[in-house]
Motif scaffolding. Structure first.
Motif, PDB file in Angstrom:
ATOM      1  N   SER A   1     -10.339   4.107   3.994  1.00 48.86           N
ATOM      2  CA  SER A   1      -9.929   5.377   4.595  1.00 48.86           C
ATOM      3  C   SER A   1     -10.079   5.338   6.109  1.00 48.86           C
ATOM      4  O   SER A   1      -9.203   5.817   6.845  1.00 48.86           O
ATOM      5  CB  SER A   1     -10.753   6.526   4.012  1.00 48.86           C
ATOM      6  OG  SER A   1     -10.489   6.706   2.650  1.00 48.86           O
ATOM      7  N   PHE A   2     -11.192   4.764   6.596  1.00 47.98           N
ATOM      8  CA  PHE A   2     -11.370   4.671   8.044  1.00 47.98           C
ATOM      9  C   PHE A   2     -10.312   3.768   8.666  1.00 47.98           C
ATOM     10  O   PHE A   2      -9.778   4.073   9.735  1.00 47.98           O
ATOM     11  CB  PHE A   2     -12.761   4.143   8.398  1.00 47.98           C
ATOM     12  CG  PHE A   2     -12.924   3.886   9.876  1.00 47.98           C
ATOM     13  CD1 PHE A   2     -13.167   4.932  10.751  1.00 47.98           C
ATOM     14  CD2 PHE A   2     -12.792   2.603  10.393  1.00 47.98           C
ATOM     15  CE1 PHE A   2     -13.290   4.707  12.114  1.00 47.98           C
ATOM     16  CE2 PHE A   2     -12.915   2.369  11.750  1.00 47.98           C
ATOM     17  CZ  PHE A   2     -13.164   3.426  12.617  1.00 47.98           C
TER      18      PHE A   2
ATOM     19  N   PRO B   1      -7.383   9.144   1.025  1.00 50.63           N
ATOM     20  CA  PRO B   1      -7.439  10.046  -0.132  1.00 50.63           C
ATOM     21  C   PRO B   1      -8.062  11.376   0.253  1.00 50.63           C
ATOM     22  O   PRO B   1      -8.819  11.480   1.227  1.00 50.63           O
ATOM     23  CB  PRO B   1      -8.335   9.296  -1.123  1.00 50.63           C
ATOM     24  CG  PRO B   1      -9.182   8.412  -0.271  1.00 50.63           C
ATOM     25  CD  PRO B   1      -8.331   8.021   0.908  1.00 50.63           C
ATOM     26  N   LYS B   2      -7.749  12.403  -0.486  1.00 45.04           N
ATOM     27  CA  LYS B   2      -8.298  13.727  -0.237  1.00 45.04           C
ATOM     28  C   LYS B   2      -9.806  13.696  -0.489  1.00 45.04           C
ATOM     29  O   LYS B   2     -10.263  13.300  -1.547  1.00 45.04           O
ATOM     30  CB  LYS B   2      -7.632  14.754  -1.152  1.00 45.04           C
ATOM     31  CG  LYS B   2      -8.045  16.182  -0.886  1.00 45.04           C
ATOM     32  CD  LYS B   2      -7.283  17.135  -1.812  1.00 45.04           C
ATOM     33  CE  LYS B   2      -7.755  18.570  -1.638  1.00 45.04           C
ATOM     34  NZ  LYS B   2      -7.047  19.501  -2.539  1.00 45.04           N
ATOM     35  N   THR B   3     -10.602  14.105   0.523  1.00 42.67           N
ATOM     36  CA  THR B   3     -12.062  14.030   0.413  1.00 42.67           C
ATOM     37  C   THR B   3     -12.687  15.366   0.034  1.00 42.67           C
ATOM     38  O   THR B   3     -13.850  15.418  -0.317  1.00 42.67           O
ATOM     39  CB  THR B   3     -12.673  13.572   1.756  1.00 42.67           C
ATOM     40  OG1 THR B   3     -12.272  14.476   2.791  1.00 42.67           O
ATOM     41  CG2 THR B   3     -12.222  12.176   2.098  1.00 42.67           C
TER      42      THR B   3
ATOM     43  N   SER C   1      -9.775  17.797  16.600  1.00 36.65           N
ATOM     44  CA  SER C   1     -10.897  18.419  15.889  1.00 36.65           C
ATOM     45  C   SER C   1     -10.965  17.956  14.442  1.00 36.65           C
ATOM     46  O   SER C   1     -12.042  17.657  13.919  1.00 36.65           O
ATOM     47  CB  SER C   1     -10.772  19.948  15.937  1.00 36.65           C
ATOM     48  OG  SER C   1     -10.806  20.426  17.265  1.00 36.65           O
ATOM     49  N   LEU C   2      -9.821  17.876  13.778  1.00 34.38           N
ATOM     50  CA  LEU C   2      -9.795  17.478  12.373  1.00 34.38           C
ATOM     51  C   LEU C   2     -10.169  16.010  12.188  1.00 34.38           C
ATOM     52  O   LEU C   2     -10.939  15.666  11.288  1.00 34.38           O
ATOM     53  CB  LEU C   2      -8.412  17.745  11.777  1.00 34.38           C
ATOM     54  CG  LEU C   2      -8.028  19.218  11.593  1.00 34.38           C
ATOM     55  CD1 LEU C   2      -6.581  19.337  11.137  1.00 34.38           C
ATOM     56  CD2 LEU C   2      -8.951  19.905  10.607  1.00 34.38           C
ATOM     57  N   SER C   3      -9.631  15.130  13.041  1.00 32.02           N
ATOM     58  CA  SER C   3      -9.950  13.705  12.899  1.00 32.02           C
ATOM     59  C   SER C   3     -11.420  13.446  13.209  1.00 32.02           C
ATOM     60  O   SER C   3     -12.067  12.613  12.568  1.00 32.02           O
ATOM     61  CB  SER C   3      -9.048  12.859  13.803  1.00 32.02           C
ATOM     62  OG  SER C   3      -9.252  13.166  15.167  1.00 32.02           O
TER      63      SER C   3
ATOM     64  N   LYS D   1      -8.014  18.671   5.541  1.00 39.79           N
ATOM     65  CA  LYS D   1      -7.917  17.889   6.782  1.00 39.79           C
ATOM     66  C   LYS D   1      -6.876  16.771   6.692  1.00 39.79           C
ATOM     67  O   LYS D   1      -6.072  16.592   7.606  1.00 39.79           O
ATOM     68  CB  LYS D   1      -9.299  17.318   7.134  1.00 39.79           C
ATOM     69  CG  LYS D   1     -10.274  18.364   7.637  1.00 39.79           C
ATOM     70  CD  LYS D   1     -11.645  17.778   7.903  1.00 39.79           C
ATOM     71  CE  LYS D   1     -12.470  17.715   6.659  1.00 39.79           C
ATOM     72  NZ  LYS D   1     -13.903  17.459   6.907  1.00 39.79           N
ATOM     73  N   GLU D   2      -6.914  16.013   5.606  1.00 38.51           N
ATOM     74  CA  GLU D   2      -6.006  14.870   5.480  1.00 38.51           C
ATOM     75  C   GLU D   2      -4.540  15.324   5.497  1.00 38.51           C
ATOM     76  O   GLU D   2      -3.690  14.699   6.140  1.00 38.51           O
ATOM     77  CB  GLU D   2      -6.302  14.105   4.185  1.00 38.51           C
ATOM     78  CG  GLU D   2      -7.722  13.558   4.089  1.00 38.51           C
ATOM     79  CD  GLU D   2      -8.735  14.589   3.614  1.00 38.51           C
ATOM     80  OE1 GLU D   2      -9.917  14.260   3.564  1.00 38.51           O
ATOM     81  OE2 GLU D   2      -8.322  15.728   3.291  1.00 38.51           O
ATOM     82  N   LYS D   3      -4.262  16.402   4.811  1.00 45.35           N
ATOM     83  CA  LYS D   3      -2.893  16.918   4.750  1.00 45.35           C
ATOM     84  C   LYS D   3      -2.443  17.443   6.100  1.00 45.35           C
ATOM     85  O   LYS D   3      -1.311  17.188   6.550  1.00 45.35           O
ATOM     86  CB  LYS D   3      -2.803  18.024   3.698  1.00 45.35           C
ATOM     87  CG  LYS D   3      -1.407  18.588   3.505  1.00 45.35           C
ATOM     88  CD  LYS D   3      -1.402  19.646   2.412  1.00 45.35           C
ATOM     89  CE  LYS D   3      -0.004  20.242   2.240  1.00 45.35           C
ATOM     90  NZ  LYS D   3       0.013  21.283   1.180  1.00 45.35           N
TER      91      LYS D   3
END
Length: 409
Positions: A7-8, A188-190, A120-122, A70-72
């Protein structure tokens, strides 16, 4: 790089690709606008159109960010950016100056609105996809490679301009952001929490709670203010760099190019150095002090090579502070409010950059270029020295590594 999660790596790839595309597009924005208007005033307007909406949204968006996936949202932002870069291209292809300028204005406005949300999200996503002990290295790797891209992109764009019409670079930028979208799709969605519906009451309540929570953590507030001093100096150098090299030191344009590129190259080296040093408060404050001294030293230098060395020196040391500062915030802020508090932190940091620009360009203080460098460097060095000494005399357990905590216990 191998020690980090998949993911990173996806986040890193998405960031690097989009940074290159954004830097290339930013260069073309200025060139195209100047070609159409021949006005430096329009250049200033273009940056204001980017900066003012960005700061306004930064201040009021915090309550929303705790209630998004966040991912979306990161992927959606990259899609918006990808299509936004086509706006001036469409105007150029139509052959309308008005449509092209309007496309540039709309592009800058959209980029300014998207940047604080994306950052902010990342920032708040990192603790979800990295182990706690990896956060400092992860922040350093992201920050260092992004800065390296900001150094490589101008040269690569210049080479592309030799073989390609200027407006087609927008197509390249759009494709880069689209590639970033696909890279981020690998994350993936966390979070499985249900996103709350927006109401005015929720917004106002969350707004107050976010700022109130931020001030409940004085050590995080302190680190944010220290980061703000760095951004204040960065804002000032946007004004000072050209007159210092071309005026004070009578340098050529290519010598200024090396001067402006020395810092990001040093930053990439500092990212490597960070992986080989202990992650503790002393290292962090040492990086802050050394980075500040790189500005102070410019007060004394009388040759361009020494100025290059100062910039390189600052670039090597600042990651020691920036990466650990960010990791501490990510580790110690309440996880359920991290996204919201990240937006508040970023607002405090970003608002000082235009203050630095105003300070360096204002005639009120009647300061020379060298004197301004000395002052902005001192603003960083003095508190850095104070907290370095305090960290030696009275270690703050919240800034210690797990190994140091175990030794103390």
């Amino acid at each position: 790089m191998n020690k980090f999660s998949k993911s990173f790596k996806a986040l890193w790839a998405g960031e690097v690709i989009s940074e290159f595309g954004g830097a290339a597009g930013g260069i073309i924005n200025g060139l195209l606008l100047f070609e159409l208007t021949g006005s430096k005033e329009w250049m200033g307007i273009l940056w204001l159109i980017y900066f003012i909406p960005s700061l306004v949204l930064q201040g009021i968006s915090a309550p929303f960010l705790n209630h998004v996936v966040k991912e979306k949202m990161l992927k959606n932002i990259q899609l918006i950016r990808a299509f936004a870069y086509l706006l001036p291209l469409v105007g150029y292809l139509i052959g309308s100056t008005f449509t092209t300028i309007f496309g540039l204005i709309l592009l800058q406005c959209l980029l300014g609105l998207m940047q604080p949300i994306y950052a902010s999200l990342s920032f708040s996503l990192l603790p979800d996809i990295c182990d706690e002990e990896e956060l400092a290295d992860a922040n350093g790797l992201l920050d260092g490679t992004i800065r390296l891209m900001s150094f490589l992109a101008p040269g690569a764009t210049s080479l592309l301009l030799v073989v390609s019409p200027m407006h087609l670079i927008y197509g390249l930028s759009s494709l880069m952001f689209l590639a970033s979208y696909f890279a981020l799709s690998q994350i993936p969605k966390t979070s499985t929490k249900k996103v709350a519906a927006w109401t005015k009451k929720i917004w106002w309540t969350e707004m107050k709670e976010g700022y109130k929570t931020f001030f409940k953590y004085p050590h995080l507030l302190r680190l944010t203010i220290l980061s703000s001093t760095v951004q204040f100096a960065v804002g000032a150098t946007l004004v000072l760099s050209v007159p210092f090299i071309r005026g004070d030191l009578n340098g050529e344009s290519w010598q200024y190019g090396i001067f402006s590129g020395a810092f990001p190259v040093g930053y990439a080296l500092g990212m490597i150095l960070l992986t080989r040093l202990p992650k503790n408060a002393q290292t962090m404050y040492f990086g802050l002090i050394g980075g500040g001294l790189s500005f102070v030293f410019l007060y004394f230098v009388q040759s361009i090579p020494l100025a290059w060395i100062c910039e390189l020196f600052g670039g090597v040391l600042f990651p020691l502070f920036n990466a650990q500062n960010a990791a501490t915030f990510q580790r110690d802020a309440p996880r359920e409010r991290l996204t919201q508090l990240s937006a508040v932190r970023l607002l405090f940091i970003r608002v000082t950059m235009p203050l630095g620009i105003l300070f360096a360009s204002s005639s009120i203080f009647d300061l020379s270029t060298r004197q301004t460098y000395f002052i902005v460097g001192s603003v960083i060095v003095l508190p850095g020295l104070y907290y370095f000494v305090i960290s030696l005399l009275r270690p703050d357990s919240r800034l210690l590594t797990q190994q140091e905590k175990q030794k103390i216990s």
